[in-house]
Design an enzyme around this catalytic site. Structure first.
Site, PDB file in Angstrom:
ATOM      1  N   HIS A  45      51.371  52.146  23.106  1.00  0.00           N
ATOM      2  CA  HIS A  45      51.031  51.000  23.974  1.00  0.00           C
ATOM      3  C   HIS A  45      52.181  49.992  23.887  1.00  0.00           C
ATOM      4  O   HIS A  45      52.303  49.259  22.906  1.00  0.00           O
ATOM      5  CB  HIS A  45      49.726  50.340  23.522  1.00  0.00           C
ATOM      6  CG  HIS A  45      49.300  49.233  24.449  1.00  0.00           C
ATOM      7  ND1 HIS A  45      48.032  49.157  24.973  1.00  0.00           N
ATOM      8  CD2 HIS A  45      49.958  48.162  24.953  1.00  0.00           C
ATOM      9  CE1 HIS A  45      47.933  48.088  25.751  1.00  0.00           C
ATOM     10  NE2 HIS A  45      49.098  47.462  25.748  1.00  0.00           N
ATOM     11  N   HIS A  79      41.986  48.093  29.175  1.00  0.00           N
ATOM     12  CA  HIS A  79      41.988  46.758  28.580  1.00  0.00           C
ATOM     13  C   HIS A  79      40.530  46.314  28.597  1.00  0.00           C
ATOM     14  O   HIS A  79      40.013  45.869  29.619  1.00  0.00           O
ATOM     15  CB  HIS A  79      42.869  45.781  29.377  1.00  0.00           C
ATOM     16  CG  HIS A  79      42.976  44.446  28.711  1.00  0.00           C
ATOM     17  ND1 HIS A  79      44.139  43.951  28.193  1.00  0.00           N
ATOM     18  CD2 HIS A  79      42.024  43.520  28.420  1.00  0.00           C
ATOM     19  CE1 HIS A  79      43.906  42.771  27.625  1.00  0.00           C
ATOM     20  NE2 HIS A  79      42.616  42.490  27.762  1.00  0.00           N
ATOM     21  N   LYS A  98      45.994  52.969  33.604  1.00  0.00           N
ATOM     22  CA  LYS A  98      45.532  51.820  32.821  1.00  0.00           C
ATOM     23  C   LYS A  98      44.681  50.902  33.677  1.00  0.00           C
ATOM     24  O   LYS A  98      45.140  50.398  34.707  1.00  0.00           O
ATOM     25  CB  LYS A  98      46.762  51.056  32.293  1.00  0.00           C
ATOM     26  CG  LYS A  98      46.477  49.736  31.606  1.00  0.00           C
ATOM     27  CD  LYS A  98      45.983  49.898  30.188  1.00  0.00           C
ATOM     28  CE  LYS A  98      45.584  48.582  29.537  1.00  0.00           C
ATOM     29  NZ  LYS A  98      46.700  47.794  29.048  1.00  0.00           N
ATOM     30  N   HIS A 127      44.288  48.392  22.138  1.00  0.00           N
ATOM     31  CA  HIS A 127      44.388  47.244  21.214  1.00  0.00           C
ATOM     32  C   HIS A 127      43.028  46.687  20.776  1.00  0.00           C
ATOM     33  O   HIS A 127      42.695  45.539  21.064  1.00  0.00           O
ATOM     34  CB  HIS A 127      45.260  46.127  21.796  1.00  0.00           C
ATOM     35  CG  HIS A 127      45.083  45.851  23.273  1.00  0.00           C
ATOM     36  ND1 HIS A 127      43.862  45.622  23.883  1.00  0.00           N
ATOM     37  CD2 HIS A 127      45.999  45.767  24.269  1.00  0.00           C
ATOM     38  CE1 HIS A 127      44.046  45.413  25.163  1.00  0.00           C
ATOM     39  NE2 HIS A 127      45.321  45.502  25.430  1.00  0.00           N
ATOM     40  N   ASP A 130      51.357  47.169  21.427  1.00  0.00           N
ATOM     41  CA  ASP A 130      51.185  46.127  22.442  1.00  0.00           C
ATOM     42  C   ASP A 130      52.290  45.073  22.331  1.00  0.00           C
ATOM     43  O   ASP A 130      52.059  43.902  22.648  1.00  0.00           O
ATOM     44  CB  ASP A 130      49.799  45.474  22.356  1.00  0.00           C
ATOM     45  CG  ASP A 130      49.467  44.711  23.639  1.00  0.00           C
ATOM     46  OD1 ASP A 130      50.102  44.969  24.676  1.00  0.00           O
ATOM     47  OD2 ASP A 130      48.565  43.846  23.605  1.00  0.00           O
ATOM     48  N   HIS A 159      54.948  47.221  26.200  1.00  0.00           N
ATOM     49  CA  HIS A 159      55.418  46.556  27.424  1.00  0.00           C
ATOM     50  C   HIS A 159      56.943  46.499  27.388  1.00  0.00           C
ATOM     51  O   HIS A 159      57.524  45.809  26.555  1.00  0.00           O
ATOM     52  CB  HIS A 159      54.838  45.140  27.514  1.00  0.00           C
ATOM     53  CG  HIS A 159      53.345  45.151  27.608  1.00  0.00           C
ATOM     54  ND1 HIS A 159      52.674  45.218  28.807  1.00  0.00           N
ATOM     55  CD2 HIS A 159      52.395  45.185  26.641  1.00  0.00           C
ATOM     56  CE1 HIS A 159      51.371  45.261  28.571  1.00  0.00           C
ATOM     57  NE2 HIS A 159      51.170  45.245  27.271  1.00  0.00           N
TER      58      HIS A 159
HETATM   59  O1  DOR Z   1      48.843  39.817  24.646  1.00  0.00           O
HETATM   60  C1  DOR Z   1      48.972  40.568  25.611  1.00  0.00           C
HETATM   61  N1  DOR Z   1      50.127  40.613  26.329  1.00  0.00           N
HETATM   62  N2  DOR Z   1      47.938  41.323  25.971  1.00  0.00           N
HETATM   63  C2  DOR Z   1      47.945  42.041  27.091  1.00  0.00           C
HETATM   64  O2  DOR Z   1      46.952  42.631  27.387  1.00  0.00           O
HETATM   65  C3  DOR Z   1      49.124  42.026  27.992  1.00  0.00           C
HETATM   66  C4  DOR Z   1      50.344  41.630  27.301  1.00  0.00           C
HETATM   67  C5  DOR Z   1      51.444  41.247  28.283  1.00  0.00           C
HETATM   68  O3  DOR Z   1      51.731  42.042  29.181  1.00  0.00           O
HETATM   69  O4  DOR Z   1      52.005  40.159  28.154  1.00  0.00           O
HETATM   70 ZN    ZN Z   2      49.319  45.584  26.482  1.00  0.00          ZN
END
Ligand code: DOR
Ligand code: ZN
Length: 344
Positions: free
Chosen positions: A13, A135, A98, A173, A246, A15
């Protein structure tokens, strides 16, 4: 134990973002991980296999270590028809879809409002064996932020699992005792990812003795007993729980703001942090399965050929990462951790 050699882990997971940030995140991530499930919540979410292929190429251009492989996902949306789901199922680069309840986190305004309207798509995902990544937080404004995960599980996720018992689900998460229990008590199609922050912190680390914007993430950090339940799940040896950081960078001014963004940047230190948690629990022997096997098994991928070494040794985290004129503040900025990762 002062040294641990394990199969190079996967971050299930992550980004990676886009533009200038992407290069930095890929660089930090590929030291730690061989593969990563890449989240689709860009400003223009990745809603089709075609867009995922374009994003995949953009990521590939920024990869220095050719051994790193991005595993793409689609942003759940109501345009997903049978052809598109079949394309996902046939694709070698897209590994799941997702689902974000609309407005629940960063770049999720195009998410889902009425879960029941998604049932036709769940049916197709079940048929073509495409994993549903969730989520799992309610977007009902009347629900207290600390209860949003539990409420989504009670109102929606239990029903999805009941109606589609063969749909493979990852509760992303997990942040609460109830979520850990839901995963344990559900059938063998329900799994969860666990982040370093939900293993390390509770809401006191966010809100007590001054607000800490760099500890703000979603799902929000909860009570101590929630953290303890998640630590127990991660270190239990159950294949239902695997690593997903995450890691989610935002620029410093977006975090240190009157309306700060949710997201913690842990890509620099993820394995060091997981190692110290597993060490505290006397469970270092379970770290490799959690980090490098159970996630790969879920996504039906072979284990990685590479290995990493974790050494009990001081490791200083930089105070900031410069991205052009902007800064990202990493988790444990300017602090010293007790494990250090190296490649072998
Ligand atoms: O804390 C987070 N940041 N939780 C999420 O679900 C998305 C992520 C983000 O993309 O910034
Ligand atoms: Zn995330």
């Amino acid at each position: 134990m002062t040294e641990l050699i394990i199969i190079k882990p996967d971050d299930m997971h992550l980004h990676l973002r886009e533009g200038d940030v992407l290069k930095h995140v890929v660089k930090d991530t590929q030291k730690q991980f061989a593969r990563a499930i890449v989240m689709p919540n860009l400003k223009n979410p990745i809603k089709t296999v075609h867009l995922a292929e374009i994003y995949y190429q953009e990521i590939k251009k920024n990869i220095e270590d050719l051994n790193f492989e991005p595993l793409m996902t689609l942003f759940f949306n109501d345009e997903l028809n049978s052809d598109e789901i079949k394309k996902v199922s046939d694709s070698n680069i897209v590994h799941g879809i997702k689902l974000y309840p609309s407005g629940v986190t960063t770049n999720s305004k195009d998410g889902v409002d009425v879960i029941e309207n998604c049932f036709k798509i769940f049916e197709l995902m079940q048929k073509y064996d495409v994993p549903l990544l969730v989520h799992a937080e309610s977007n009902d404004k009347n629900v207290d932020i600390f209860d949003r995960e539990k409420v989504f599980i009670d109102r929606n996720l239990s029903q999805i699992h009941q109606e589609f018992p063969n749909l493979r689900i990852v509760v992303e998460h997990i942040s609460s005792k109830e979520a850990a229990e839901f995963v344990i008590d559900s059938g063998d199609k329900v799994f969860a990812t666990i982040t370093p922050q939900h293993l390390l912190f509770d809401r006191n680390d966010l809100l007590s003795h001054g607000i800490k914007p760099h500890h703000y993430c979603l799902p929000i950090l909860k009570r101590s007993e929630d953290r303890v339940a998640i630590v127990k799940a991660a270190t239990s040896g159950s294949p239902k729980f695997f690593l997903g950081t995450d890691s989610a960078p935002h620029f410093r001014h977006e975090k240190e703001s009157s309306c700060g963004c949710a997201g913690i940047y842990s890509a620099l230190s993820a394995m060091e942090l997981y190692a110290s948690i597993f060490e505290t629990e006397n469970a270092l022997d379970k770290l490799e399965n959690f980090s490098s096997k159970y996630g790969a098994d879920f996504y039906e991928l072979p284990p990685n050929n590479l290995k990493i070494k974790l050494t009990k040794k001081d490791f200083r985290i930089p105070a900031r990462i410069q991205v052009g004129n902007e800064e990202i503040i990493p988790l444990f900025a300017d602090e010293t951790l007790s494990w250090q990762l190296s490649e072998i």
